[in-house]
Each structure stands twice: as C-alpha cells, then as structure tokens.
Design an enzyme around this catalytic site. Structure first.
Site, mmCIF file in Angstrom:
data_model
loop_
_atom_site.group_PDB
_atom_site.id
_atom_site.type_symbol
_atom_site.label_atom_id
_atom_site.label_comp_id
_atom_site.label_asym_id
_atom_site.label_seq_id
_atom_site.Cartn_x
_atom_site.Cartn_y
_atom_site.Cartn_z
ATOM 1 N N PRO A 94 0.922 -1.252 0.056
ATOM 2 C CA PRO A 94 0.131 -0.036 0.037
ATOM 3 C C PRO A 94 0.940 1.194 0.065
ATOM 4 O O PRO A 94 0.334 2.422 -0.110
ATOM 5 C CB PRO A 94 -0.863 -0.194 1.312
ATOM 6 N N GLU A 121 2.078 -8.318 8.757
ATOM 7 C CA GLU A 121 2.267 -6.700 8.662
ATOM 8 C C GLU A 121 3.379 -6.322 7.502
ATOM 9 O O GLU A 121 3.653 -4.942 7.471
ATOM 10 C CB GLU A 121 3.111 -6.421 9.869
ATOM 11 N N ARG A 159 -4.065 -7.935 -20.499
ATOM 12 C CA ARG A 159 -5.018 -7.801 -21.549
ATOM 13 C C ARG A 159 -4.280 -6.723 -22.552
ATOM 14 O O ARG A 159 -5.014 -6.498 -23.589
ATOM 15 C CB ARG A 159 -6.518 -7.493 -20.974
ATOM 16 N N ASP A 174 -10.672 1.810 -24.291
ATOM 17 C CA ASP A 174 -11.059 1.852 -22.855
ATOM 18 C C ASP A 174 -10.708 2.958 -21.926
ATOM 19 O O ASP A 174 -9.962 3.711 -22.244
ATOM 20 C CB ASP A 174 -10.197 0.702 -22.382
HETATM 21 N N1 SAH Z 1 1.461 -2.854 7.719
HETATM 22 C C1 SAH Z 1 1.769 -2.676 6.247
HETATM 23 C C2 SAH Z 1 0.333 -3.172 5.417
HETATM 24 C C3 SAH Z 1 0.718 -4.772 5.262
HETATM 25 S S1 SAH Z 1 -0.716 -5.398 4.403
HETATM 26 C C4 SAH Z 1 1.442 -1.067 5.887
HETATM 27 O O1 SAH Z 1 0.870 -0.313 6.815
HETATM 28 O O2 SAH Z 1 2.001 -0.447 5.124
HETATM 29 C C5 SAH Z 1 -0.103 -6.926 3.926
HETATM 30 C C6 SAH Z 1 0.218 -7.119 2.753
HETATM 31 O O3 SAH Z 1 -0.826 -6.826 1.697
HETATM 32 C C7 SAH Z 1 1.360 -6.242 2.102
HETATM 33 O O4 SAH Z 1 2.623 -6.683 2.439
HETATM 34 C C8 SAH Z 1 1.171 -5.933 0.639
HETATM 35 O O5 SAH Z 1 1.725 -7.090 -0.167
HETATM 36 C C9 SAH Z 1 -0.357 -6.086 0.632
HETATM 37 N N2 SAH Z 1 -1.253 -5.023 0.429
HETATM 38 C C10 SAH Z 1 -2.074 -4.509 1.274
HETATM 39 N N3 SAH Z 1 -2.611 -3.566 0.845
HETATM 40 C C11 SAH Z 1 -2.023 -3.406 -0.427
HETATM 41 C C12 SAH Z 1 -2.285 -2.437 -1.536
HETATM 42 N N4 SAH Z 1 -3.354 -1.491 -1.462
HETATM 43 N N5 SAH Z 1 -1.877 -2.534 -2.709
HETATM 44 C C13 SAH Z 1 -1.046 -3.299 -3.035
HETATM 45 N N6 SAH Z 1 -0.441 -4.593 -1.963
HETATM 46 C C14 SAH Z 1 -1.144 -4.456 -0.862
#
Ligand code: SAH
Length: 254
Positions: A94, A121, A159, A174
C-alpha cells in the site's frame, strides 16, 4: 511475457486465472505465469517465513531470507543478461506508486515480471531496500495480502499484450487509455422496455458515430472525473468545447 509470482498462497490464483481472456493468452503462449511458494525457500524444520517485528513487536513480518532466495532462484533461470538488467521486481504494497493504466502499459512492454506478495504486517524493509526495483499499490486501502493486488496488476497488464484481446476488442478506447473515460456502450435490442439506443448509433454513419463517441467520452469524463481532462489529449476545438461546458452553470448535455 513471463510472470513469476512469489506468494505464500499460490492456490489463491487458481480460480481467477483460469477463465476467458487469461486462459486464452496462456493457451496461445502469449504469457506464462509461474507461482513460487515463498515457504519452499525456507531451510528450518518448521518452514518459518515470518517473525516478530523489532520495536513494537506488534504483528509478524515476512523474513527477508526466503524472499531473497526465491527471487534469486527465478533470476538464475533467466539466460539473457539484458533481460536481467531490466527485469522489474515488483513488491505489492500500500506504500507503492498508485497503479494506473499508464503503469499497466509500461509493464506490458517488459518480457518478464517478478511480483512479490506480502502478508501479515508486510515484508522486512531490506527486501524493499535491496531486492525489489519497484513498489506498486492498487489503492489507498490495506488488504491482508498482496495476492489480490498481484491479480489486479497481472490482469490489467496481460490484456494489453499484443494478440490477447484479438481483433474483436481494442484496449485503445478503454477508459483511462487515452486520458478519458469510455463513451456509453449499447447492444441489441434497439429498444428495451421503453428505453431506446441513441438514434445516431443506428444510423450507420461511421463518421458521425465516431464523433458522437468522442464527444460522449469527453462529456462523461467532465461529469465524473473532471481532473482527468487536464492531462487528456484533446484538440483545440475539444478544449474549447470543454471550457464552454465548464462555463455553463448547469450544462444541459451530460
Ligand atoms: N503494515 C503494512 C500493510 C501490510 S498489509 C503497511 O501499513 O504498509 C499486508 C500485505 O498486503 C502487504 O505486504 C502487501 O503485499 C499487501 N497489500 C495490502 N494493501 C495493499 C495495496 N493497497 N496494494 C498492494 N498491496 C497491498
């Protein structure tokens, strides 16, 4: 294109990657997807992939060793030096750059991608610092793992590969491909209940239909995502058209 996905849950990918366009792309050998279970790259009896976070101690973090070893193993299977040099190793997180059609297009130009799915995490910071070359987020929210995010990225990229959609559909119109949302789409019947398909679409006049589609795409973008228009590739007349509509207090058309 070859895509290697590192995950603790390879089985999650079985459903979404089987039907339709995706299966066709695999059958036609336009894409090959390999799954690597990060747990297979552990060496202890319990196949430990995570450990407590230093500091807060809250939650578990994916250990660096199995992820480094999994990526290195995939890379060792690549013969071409130049391919290794340009190989995107993408961590889904994220905290990454926000995924978009533009990024999908950029990734579709590569012959090989490696995607790393986090869990718990997240992953040890050294993976971010010393292993991956890119970090992608699919939106400003937190998922429990990178698997769904990887599926989104793979589907959007595949795609776009030449030959995948076939001649029956083009990704060029698109939404988000040219900075605009796509115009409204209709199919048969021409009248459903008392709702008719816009007459122009039944006219057979291709030039007028193309103009209508373009205008509708602009109107729709102006109504729903006006900020996209700033970067869209519009002609001078189209810009003037947009400015006129913006100037109207209650635009009548859209
Ligand atoms: N503690 C981290 C979040 C971990 S969520 C933080 O606050 O940044 C666990 C896993 O889910 C992450 O390592 C990632 O691979 C995935 N993930 C969660 N949300 C995501 C998002 N919006 N985009 C891409 N991967 C995501």
């Amino acid at each position: 294109m070859q895509i290697d996905i590192l995950t603790l849950f390879p089985q999650m990918f079985q459903g979404p990657f089987s039907p339709g366009i995706f299966q066709r792309a695999i059958d036609r050998e336009l894409v090959r997807v390999n799954f690597h279970n990060i747990r297979d790259y552990t060496h202890d009896k319990h196949h430990t992939v995570d450990d407590y976070a230093y500091g807060s101690g809250a939650g578990m973090v994916l250990k660096p060793e199995p992820i480094f070893e999994a990526v290195e193993s995939v890379k060792s299977g690549i013969c071409l030096e130049e391919e290794i040099g340009e190989l995107p190793i993408i961590l889904l997180t994220p905290q990454g750059r926000l995924f978009s059609q533009q990024i999908a297009l950029e990734l579709s130009k590569h012959s090989h991608l490696i995607l790393v799915c986090g869990r718990y995490e997240g992953v040890d910071e050294r993976v971010r610092e010393h292993l991956v070359t890119d970090e992608i987020s699919i939106g400003d929210y937190v998922l429990s793992g990178g698997e769904l995010a990887a599926m989104v990225v793979v589907e959007a990229v595949v795609r776009l590969l030449p030959g995948v959609l076939g001649s029956e559909a083009s990704p060029l119109d698109d939404s988000h491909s040219n900075g605009l949302l796509e115009y409204p789409q209709y199919t048969r019947p021409p009248v459903y209940r008392e709702w008719s398909v816009p007459e122009i679409l039944l006219s057979g006049n291709h030039a007028q239909i193309a103009n209508w589609c373009r205008e509708q795409a602009i109107l729709r973008t102006l109504k729903r995502r006006p900020e996209l228009l700033d970067k869209a590739n519009l002609s001078l007349e189209e810009r003037q058209f947009v400015d006129r509509l913006k100037g109207e207090s209650s635009p009548s058309v859209y």
